[in-house]
Write an enzyme that holds these catalytic residues in place. Structure first.
Site, PDB file in Angstrom:
ATOM      1  N   SER A 170       3.292   2.792   3.316  1.00 20.64           N
ATOM      2  CA  SER A 170       4.734   2.682   3.205  1.00 20.64           C
ATOM      3  C   SER A 170       5.363   2.322   4.568  1.00 20.64           C
ATOM      4  CB  SER A 170       5.310   3.973   2.629  1.00 20.64           C
ATOM      5  OG  SER A 170       6.636   3.800   2.209  1.00 20.64           O
ATOM      6  N   HIS A 367       4.246   4.554  -6.173  1.00 19.10           N
ATOM      7  CA  HIS A 367       4.306   4.626  -4.707  1.00 19.10           C
ATOM      8  C   HIS A 367       3.624   5.880  -4.187  1.00 19.10           C
ATOM      9  CE1 HIS A 367       6.103   3.038  -1.004  1.00 19.10           C
ATOM     10  NE2 HIS A 367       6.363   4.282  -0.650  1.00 19.10           N
TER      11      HIS A 367
END
Length: 402
Positions: A170, A367
């Site tokens: 990320s 995610h």
């Protein structure tokens, strides 16, 4: 075993591997520090302070097996996401978490804590109580934090190749692409990179939580700046304890699960509530409000570029991704509500040296799954380990010839 045979064996394992049992996580893991987690599970942990060129003192953790790392293997740098910390690479336990797996295989593993999180709240002149301390975004993490730690690693380990392996998740990928496009000399210091859920282009965010914040940013951000709100979600024992109490693993749809589903994307089959409770003991770990606003700018304009000060007429030039020429493996999730697959495919057209571009984990992969999914070891981490092993074979061959 030959390289081809090894690759075949790993692929077979990924296709036929177990669906995943319970993680080896105890209830207190969310209450321990990173170094306590490392030592608890029988690894050798060390803590360092690395000072950046602009004065931030970063807490860096290092993990190796008890007998020490294999000197032939390149050191590995793991870089966490926004509001995360070095603990993110450990929270799912010693049988599955990537930091443990790498250390067990003989790698010398370094876990950075970027400026502003619970382990990196010091500066040579400033205090976290000073607004100036928080005047940074992920741009500075790429320009200052990553280079400082990479140089420290290379100076300490003195591997003859003079390089490291990089793995970012990320925001750890955002800072990576800032560094490799803006300070290209560091491309030569990284032999191979892995980008998990790369946060570069964000104009197709699907999270209702983030979209609501984006829609109201014109009210929220000026209010934050005028009230001098510069720090976001600072870690504290009280906050950590409250989150763990609110989100007991016995409750399958506890408030943390509901929030994560709406923020990162839902994938009930991959969710382990013990892992979630361990994670919320460490995260959120603190960040600068300005980091979030920088991401907001990327969401709004669809351009990966440095922070644009509102009072400045000059439009800043986008990052030159074509300069980021380290061989890189890029992995993304089809159900990632923050990083849309089409955003990944779009930005990667500018990269000159992609080894692999792959969606992992099937259509429901999110995610959060990159660091907390039940099957993350067999779905992805085994593949990363294979990539590194194959590259080490080639590196040793090159060093023998030189």
């Amino acid at each position: 075993m030959s390289t081809n045979c090894l690759a075949f064996a790993v692929t077979l394992l990924m296709l036929t591997g177990a669906t995943g049992g319970k993680f080896v996580i105890s209830r207190i893991d969310g209450q321990l520090t990173t170094i306590e987690l490392i030592n608890k599970y029988g690894y050798r942990g060390q803590t360092y302070t690395v000072t950046t060129a602009d004065g931030y003192k970063l807490g860096v953790h290092r993990i190796a097996r008890k007998q020490g790392p294999d000197p032939d293997r390149l050191p590995v740098l793991l870089v966490h996401g926004l509001l995360g910390s070095s603990a993110d690479w450990l929270v799912i336990g010693p049988e599955d978490a990537l930091a443990y797996q790498l250390a067990k295989a003989g790698y010398d593993v370094w876990l950075i804590n970027t400026r502003g999180n619970r382990y990196s709240r010091q500066h040579v002149q400033l205090s976290p109580s000073d607004a100036a301390f928080w005047n940074f975004t992920w741009h500075e993490k790429g320009i200052y934090d990553l280079p400082a730690v990479i140089d420290y690693m290379l100076n300490d380990t003195k591997h003859p190749a003079g390089q490291i392996y990089y793995i970012g998740y990320s925001e750890g990928t955002t800072a990576y692409f800032v560094m490799t496009s803006s300070r290209p000399a560091y491309n030569r210091k990284i032999r191979l990179a892995h980008a998990l859920a790369p946060s570069v282009l964000l104009d197709s965010v699907r999270s209702p939580v983030l979209n609501s914040l984006v829609d109201n940013a014109q009210v929220i951000m000026p209010l934050a700046f005028t009230t001098n709100l510069v720090e976001l979600l600072r870690w504290s024992e009280q906050q950590s304890g409250l989150l763990q109490t609110m989100c007991p693993p016995e409750t399958k749809r506890n408030p943390c699960v509901v929030l994560f589903d709406n923020l990162f994307g839902p994938n009930p089959e991959s969710l382990d509530t013990n892992a979630i409770q361990s994670l919320v003991g460490h995260c959120p770990s603190g960040a600068a409000v300005k980091e979030v606003y920088h991401y907001h700018q990327v969401i709004q304009n669809g351009i990966f570029r440095p922070y644009q000060e509102s009072a400045v007429d000059r439009i800043v030039v986008p990052y030159n991704l074509s300069a980021s020429d380290v061989p890189v493996h890029i992995y993304y999730g089809m159900n990632d509500w923050i990083i849309h697959p089409k955003n990944v495919r779009k930005f990667t057209t500018a990269l000159p040296n992609i080894r692999e571009l792959r969606a992992v984990g099937g259509k429901k992969f999110t995610h959060l799954d990159f660091i907390a999914a039940k099957r993350i070891r067999t779905v992805l981490y085994t593949k990363i380990m294979s990539n590194l092993q194959n590259d080490m074979v080639e590196l040793l061959r090159q060093l023998e010839k030189s």
